[in-house]
Design a protein around this motif. Structure first.
Motif, PDB file in Angstrom:
ATOM      1  N   ALA A 282      38.522  35.504  40.275  1.00  0.00           N
ATOM      2  CA  ALA A 282      37.138  35.065  40.074  1.00  0.00           C
ATOM      3  C   ALA A 282      36.927  33.650  40.605  1.00  0.00           C
ATOM      4  N   ASP A 283      37.887  32.777  40.357  1.00  0.00           N
ATOM      5  CA  ASP A 283      37.783  31.409  40.858  1.00  0.00           C
ATOM      6  C   ASP A 283      37.694  31.393  42.380  1.00  0.00           C
ATOM      7  N   ARG A 284      38.533  32.184  43.041  1.00  0.00           N
ATOM      8  CA  ARG A 284      38.503  32.208  44.506  1.00  0.00           C
ATOM      9  C   ARG A 284      37.163  32.750  45.007  1.00  0.00           C
TER      10      ARG A 284
ATOM     11  N   GLY B  77      55.200  46.264  34.829  1.00  0.00           N
ATOM     12  CA  GLY B  77      54.232  46.829  35.767  1.00  0.00           C
ATOM     13  C   GLY B  77      53.420  45.821  36.557  1.00  0.00           C
ATOM     14  N   LEU B  78      53.372  44.573  36.122  1.00  0.00           N
ATOM     15  CA  LEU B  78      52.490  43.594  36.762  1.00  0.00           C
ATOM     16  C   LEU B  78      52.915  43.320  38.198  1.00  0.00           C
ATOM     17  N   ASN B  79      51.989  43.569  39.128  1.00  0.00           N
ATOM     18  CA  ASN B  79      52.203  43.356  40.559  1.00  0.00           C
ATOM     19  C   ASN B  79      53.331  44.206  41.123  1.00  0.00           C
ATOM     20  N   GLN B  80      53.523  45.387  40.551  1.00  0.00           N
ATOM     21  CA  GLN B  80      54.529  46.327  41.017  1.00  0.00           C
ATOM     22  C   GLN B  80      53.867  47.520  41.700  1.00  0.00           C
ATOM     23  N   GLN B  81      54.643  48.213  42.517  1.00  0.00           N
ATOM     24  CA  GLN B  81      54.143  49.388  43.215  1.00  0.00           C
ATOM     25  C   GLN B  81      53.912  50.526  42.240  1.00  0.00           C
TER      26      GLN B  81
ATOM     27  N   GLY C 285      44.585  33.422  40.260  1.00  0.00           N
ATOM     28  CA  GLY C 285      45.642  34.247  40.812  1.00  0.00           C
ATOM     29  C   GLY C 285      46.860  34.292  39.902  1.00  0.00           C
ATOM     30  N   SER C 286      47.564  35.404  39.921  1.00  0.00           N
ATOM     31  CA  SER C 286      48.753  35.551  39.080  1.00  0.00           C
ATOM     32  C   SER C 286      50.033  35.222  39.833  1.00  0.00           C
ATOM     33  N   THR C 287      49.929  34.978  41.142  1.00  0.00           N
ATOM     34  CA  THR C 287      51.086  34.679  41.975  1.00  0.00           C
ATOM     35  C   THR C 287      50.802  33.421  42.794  1.00  0.00           C
ATOM     36  N   LYS C 288      51.756  33.038  43.610  1.00  0.00           N
ATOM     37  CA  LYS C 288      51.582  31.884  44.496  1.00  0.00           C
ATOM     38  C   LYS C 288      50.910  32.267  45.811  1.00  0.00           C
ATOM     39  N   ASP C 289      50.552  33.521  45.952  1.00  0.00           N
ATOM     40  CA  ASP C 289      49.881  33.999  47.162  1.00  0.00           C
ATOM     41  C   ASP C 289      48.474  33.397  47.239  1.00  0.00           C
ATOM     42  N   SER C 290      48.235  32.601  48.269  1.00  0.00           N
ATOM     43  CA  SER C 290      46.943  31.910  48.387  1.00  0.00           C
ATOM     44  C   SER C 290      45.795  32.853  48.712  1.00  0.00           C
TER      45      SER C 290
END
Length: 380
Positions: free
Chosen positions: A249-251, A286-290, A239-244
């Motif tokens: 791929a790991d998840r 742009g990463l994780n932006q609308q 993941g690129s954020t702290k959002d669980s």
């Protein structure tokens, strides 16, 4: 001479350790990771099949065979049969190469639910699937039922019974393959491509289905698809954020492990293509932006040889272990796999004792940049 009891115990332990190490060294070597290429025949004749680097592959999954009237169906039989012949000819360069038909895919999964609804239907579907293997001297069946039990694309047929029928379908195909093995004294594979989301686990019985399967190929890509949503990684290892709940791929691997699929049957997916978005501004590149809308990206060869020399800048997300491109003038974000990220995935496979990697799709990187990185990492 008499030795103290402690000395005798120590000598015994050392002797047993020596025997154990010798046995370990003389035991069978760990299996080499598989490298599975999906090769598209849905466009017609495969362009330059002789250029496929089969020495770096273990399997080719031929995509796709349709599901029609409850049967495995060669919609493009005229070109499919030529492609089968040409792919089989590649075994002169790699005698260990296995060639499977992949049935379904995003566009041809809508009829699975009807096809495997009854015991009679499953028997017919299994028979017609294996009959293709028999007729064209191939090595197995890969099922790419993209959305059992969920809506999927428009027109997809689905029902709650898909959960159990998914398992029963594999049971029927495995039985047909076993019969073919008795007939020919050959060995035939049964594999599946699976969605990487939790929804796939919830609508299948992977602990039961895996009993009939050689490999479970996780489609650990398309976590984000072009459009007006959030522009994020589509094939990230972590993941690129702290959002669980963020997809990675790991998840996905953890989902399938917890669902009862053994690690040595899990195959991690790599994307040989990118996904792109148009952003309203340059916030966080742009990463994780609308996003405003989708943008053209392309296969990795195009990204590397063209876009990266036309104003796009490559960036690396340390947390996600994934690259992305950003065009500061056009505010375009592109997510993809590159040499570094596929090496990270291969190291993950080795560390966690997974079966190997697969990728979609061979023609997206005709220069072989990514396949060469996979091969080098696995042969070190």
């Amino acid at each position: 001479m008499r030795y103290p009891a402690k000395t005798i115990a120590a000598l015994s332990a050392a002797f047993l350790l020596t025997i154990a190490l010798a046995f370990k060294k003389s035991g069978p070597p760990a299996p080499k990771p598989v490298v599975i290429a999906y090769v598209g025949g849905f466009r017609g004749l495969i362009a330059n099949p002789d250029s496929i680097a089969v020495e770096k592959l273990t399997h080719i999954n031929y995509a796709f065979v349709d599901v029609k009237n409850g049967q495995a169906w060669l919609t493009n039989e005229k070109t499919d049969t030529v492609n089968f012949r040409r792919l089989n000819a590649l075994k002169t360069r790699n005698p260990e190469l296995k060639i499977l038909i992949s049935i379904g895919g995003w566009a041809w999964s809508e009829n699975f639910s009807d096809a495997v609804l009854t015991p009679e239907g499953r028997a017919l579907f299994a028979h017609t699937s294996v009959d293709i293997i028999r007729k064209y001297k191939l090595d197995g069946v890969d099922i790419d039922w993209e959305y059992p039990g969920v809506p999927g694309e428009e027109g997809n047929i689905y029902r709650p019974e898909d959960k159990q029928n998914y398992t029963l379908m594999f049971q029927a195909i495995r039985a047909s393959l076993d019969s073919l093995e008795k007939e020919t004294a050959g060995k035939y594979l049964l594999t599946t491509a699976v969605g990487g989301g939790k929804y796939f686990i919830e609508h299948t019985e992977m602990d039961k289905a895996q009993q009939y399967l050689d490999f479970v190929n996780i489609m650990s890509y398309d976590y984000k698809t072009n459009g007006t949503g959030i522009a994020g990684h589509h094939t990230n290892l972590y993941g690129s954020t702290k959002d669980s709940t963020e997809a990675s791929a790991d998840r996905s691997v953890q989902y399938f492990l917890r669902a009862g699929v053994p690690a040595n049957k899990i195959v991690m997916g790599c994307a040989f293509y990118g996904r792109g978005w148009q952003l309203p501004n340059g916030d966080k590149r742009g990463l994780n932006q609308q996003a405003v809308k989708g943008a053209r990206s392309g296969g990795y060869t195009r990204l590397k040889d063209s876009l990266m020399v036309q104003g796009y800048k490559r960036h690396w997300d340390k947390r996600a272990k994934a690259p992305y491109l950003w065009h500061p003038g056009q505010n375009i974000f592109i997510t993809y796999d590159d040499e570094r990220s596929v090496r990270e995935k291969c190291r993950y496979v080795k560390k966690h004792h997974l079966a190997g990697v697969m990728f979609w799709e061979y023609s997206s990187d005709p220069k072989g940049y990514l396949l060469s990185s996979i091969h080098q990492t696995f042969t070190k």
